[in-house]
Design an enzyme around this catalytic site. Sequence first.
Site, mmCIF file in Angstrom:
data_model
loop_
_atom_site.group_PDB
_atom_site.id
_atom_site.type_symbol
_atom_site.label_atom_id
_atom_site.label_comp_id
_atom_site.label_asym_id
_atom_site.label_seq_id
_atom_site.Cartn_x
_atom_site.Cartn_y
_atom_site.Cartn_z
ATOM 1 N N LYS A 22 41.047 40.244 -12.821
ATOM 2 C CA LYS A 22 40.757 41.405 -13.573
ATOM 3 C C LYS A 22 39.407 41.987 -13.476
ATOM 4 C CE LYS A 22 38.653 39.923 -17.771
ATOM 5 N NZ LYS A 22 37.440 40.571 -18.388
ATOM 6 N N CYS A 120 28.061 42.002 -28.671
ATOM 7 C CA CYS A 120 29.545 41.555 -28.077
ATOM 8 C C CYS A 120 29.639 39.958 -29.008
ATOM 9 C CB CYS A 120 29.530 41.451 -26.861
ATOM 10 S SG CYS A 120 30.640 40.456 -25.925
ATOM 11 N N ARG A 125 24.232 41.213 -24.694
ATOM 12 C CA ARG A 125 24.828 41.817 -23.641
ATOM 13 C C ARG A 125 23.997 43.365 -23.383
ATOM 14 N NH1 ARG A 125 30.669 40.645 -22.643
ATOM 15 N NH2 ARG A 125 30.107 40.909 -20.437
ATOM 16 N N ASP A 308 32.458 31.572 -17.283
ATOM 17 C CA ASP A 308 33.829 32.179 -17.859
ATOM 18 C C ASP A 308 34.727 30.926 -17.868
ATOM 19 O OD1 ASP A 308 32.955 34.734 -18.254
ATOM 20 O OD2 ASP A 308 33.775 35.611 -16.463
ATOM 21 N N ARG A 400 43.755 40.376 -22.968
ATOM 22 C CA ARG A 400 42.740 41.160 -22.020
ATOM 23 C C ARG A 400 42.512 40.673 -20.478
ATOM 24 N NH1 ARG A 400 37.186 42.564 -25.004
ATOM 25 N NH2 ARG A 400 37.086 43.665 -22.857
HETATM 26 C C1 EPZ Z 1 30.511 39.863 -16.122
HETATM 27 O O1 EPZ Z 1 29.951 40.455 -17.123
HETATM 28 C C2 EPZ Z 1 31.990 39.484 -16.316
HETATM 29 N N1 EPZ Z 1 32.513 40.882 -16.647
HETATM 30 C C3 EPZ Z 1 32.093 38.555 -17.583
HETATM 31 O O2 EPZ Z 1 33.351 38.050 -17.585
HETATM 32 C C4 EPZ Z 1 31.291 37.446 -17.111
HETATM 33 O O3 EPZ Z 1 31.127 36.519 -18.139
HETATM 34 C C5 EPZ Z 1 29.710 37.735 -16.725
HETATM 35 O O4 EPZ Z 1 29.743 38.729 -15.680
HETATM 36 C C6 EPZ Z 1 28.864 36.619 -16.173
HETATM 37 O O5 EPZ Z 1 29.403 35.951 -15.049
HETATM 38 C C7 EPZ Z 1 33.268 41.749 -15.783
HETATM 39 O O6 EPZ Z 1 32.747 41.368 -14.631
HETATM 40 C C8 EPZ Z 1 33.850 42.849 -16.054
HETATM 41 P P1 EPZ Z 1 25.981 39.955 -16.478
HETATM 42 P P2 EPZ Z 1 28.638 41.438 -17.279
HETATM 43 O O7 EPZ Z 1 25.647 41.381 -16.617
HETATM 44 O O8 EPZ Z 1 28.388 41.854 -15.949
HETATM 45 C C9 EPZ Z 1 22.004 39.787 -19.120
HETATM 46 C C10 EPZ Z 1 35.168 37.672 -19.027
HETATM 47 O O9 EPZ Z 1 35.421 36.382 -19.800
HETATM 48 N N2 EPZ Z 1 22.033 41.303 -18.932
HETATM 49 O O10 EPZ Z 1 26.256 39.379 -15.294
HETATM 50 O O11 EPZ Z 1 28.408 42.096 -18.468
HETATM 51 C C11 EPZ Z 1 23.125 39.604 -20.069
HETATM 52 O O12 EPZ Z 1 22.929 39.867 -21.372
HETATM 53 C C12 EPZ Z 1 33.817 38.082 -19.042
HETATM 54 O O13 EPZ Z 1 35.896 37.794 -17.997
HETATM 55 C C13 EPZ Z 1 20.780 41.733 -19.312
HETATM 56 O O14 EPZ Z 1 19.762 41.435 -19.718
HETATM 57 O O15 EPZ Z 1 27.394 40.305 -17.223
HETATM 58 C C14 EPZ Z 1 23.576 38.188 -19.665
HETATM 59 O O16 EPZ Z 1 22.856 37.354 -20.390
HETATM 60 C C15 EPZ Z 1 33.072 38.126 -20.155
HETATM 61 N N3 EPZ Z 1 20.755 43.196 -19.085
HETATM 62 C C16 EPZ Z 1 23.315 38.110 -18.164
HETATM 63 O O17 EPZ Z 1 22.335 39.212 -17.861
HETATM 64 C C17 EPZ Z 1 21.513 44.265 -18.327
HETATM 65 O O18 EPZ Z 1 21.501 44.997 -18.251
HETATM 66 C C18 EPZ Z 1 24.467 38.140 -17.284
HETATM 67 O O19 EPZ Z 1 25.168 39.238 -17.492
HETATM 68 C C19 EPZ Z 1 22.654 43.455 -17.919
HETATM 69 C C20 EPZ Z 1 23.006 41.749 -18.242
#
Ligand code: EPZ
Length: 432
Positions: A22, A120, A125, A308, A400
């Site tokens: 996904k 969320c 996030r 995850d 999902r």
């Molecule tokens: C991706 O989410 C995945 N989603 C998530 O999958 C996964 O948990 C996550 O990466 C971490 O591996 C998809 O790929 C669609 P991040 P993403 O930006 O990209 C902080 C699932 O269950 N951050 O890597 O949204 C954030 O708050 C899920 O399939 C900022 O501060 O995660 C977090 O603490 C849910 N500012 C960390 O970085 C930003 O602009 C990592 O989040 C972006 C992120």
Amino acid sequence: MDKFVVRGGNPLLGTVRISGAKNAALPAMAAALLTDEPVILENIPQVRDIETERKLLTAMGAEVELGYGRAQHRTTICCRDLVKPEASYELVKTMRASTLVLGPLVARMGEARVSLPGGCAIGARPVNLHLLGLEKLGAQITQEHGYIQARATRLKGARVVFETITVTGTEDVLMAATLADGETVLENCAREPEVVDLAALLNKMGAQIEGAGTPTMRIRGVEKLHGARHRIIPDRIEAGTFLLAGALTGGDLMVTACEPQHLHALLQKLEECGVKVRVNGESVRVMGDGPLRCTDVVTQEYPGFPTDMQAQFMALTTQAEGASVVTENIFENRFMHALELVRMGANIKIEGSRAVVRGRTSLSGAAVQASDLRASASLVLAALVADGETIIDRVYHIDRGYERIEEKLRGVGAQIRRIGELLPRRTTAMAS
Ligand code: EPZ
């Protein structure tokens, strides 16, 4: 709303075939916005988030054919006549990954209007790093009425250093950089297999990206991208979830059509727990015939232990001898499943970002509630070893991201059924 009714006690035996990822399919579909030619994606999982992304793209004027068949799950996306470069609140609120359209839209159309996703269930996030990256490439970004507005005549290559490693942030800025004027260097990039898969697709479309899978990517911007055909990588989180289910139930389970290299951190932990693991080509077999031993896990960015998989791994530790410490380093609120596991009899104490799980407590079936995608999977795993019947509410979360999880589990001996409204199966959705 659908529920799962699970009766525990059966060891899982047999073979499960893994679907496409996904989290690789979603950015790949967004990448189709970068070209006016058709992009064909194979191995698309039949899950609700893909349907949401289809709606998102068709609302902009894209033609999206999505076909699910026994042999092939495929989508063909053509973004020739885009009319409205917008992701509405209605769709973004149901799927945060909708923000992945921001980079491609501003790069190709020179403008984008995307709803801010808001908080969320697993953490705040924010998307500030997506926005900072696009600003570095010359986009003008404003925020009003809950929407991000981005504009640029043509993006310009630049050096972008991500302050925190972000998966979709890396993907968003990477897609934008492919059409920028000149060279972009992205530093402190996410190295997840899904990022590497996206870069592979973009390169097939004519992009010039080097360094995917390392912390630094170099992108030489091109004038135009073209259509391509690409097969999405297997879902490492689905594969890991089934492997944990096999080990936890004391079963003998083979997952096929997966990429064992992407599962390295999990397989290592399973072996530490005393589970026998055999890797053969695209298959992994787990044999959980001995007692499970406690093990600590700390979630980290790839290649570390994935956040995850944390909830599902916690379900395993409830049945391991001794105390395991599970530390969540990526999201600040990803322990909601622990509270439900405690309701089933687990002994878990939360101390900030650490959960201390004292194992080998007997679990008993209860009515529980899923709070997010992976939390739901954790409850299903716990239910498979609980005494009696567990009723899991809000399984729309699991729909999902897991394709026909209850059918796949039943195929290897689990007693699980869905009650409530059924999802349409084996349909072909066509939209223009
Ligand atoms: C991706 O989410 C995945 N989603 C998530 O999958 C996964 O948990 C996550 O990466 C971490 O591996 C998809 O790929 C669609 P991040 P993403 O930006 O990209 C902080 C699932 O269950 N951050 O890597 O949204 C954030 O708050 C899920 O399939 C900022 O501060 O995660 C977090 O603490 C849910 N500012 C960390 O970085 C930003 O602009 C990592 O989040 C972006 C992120």
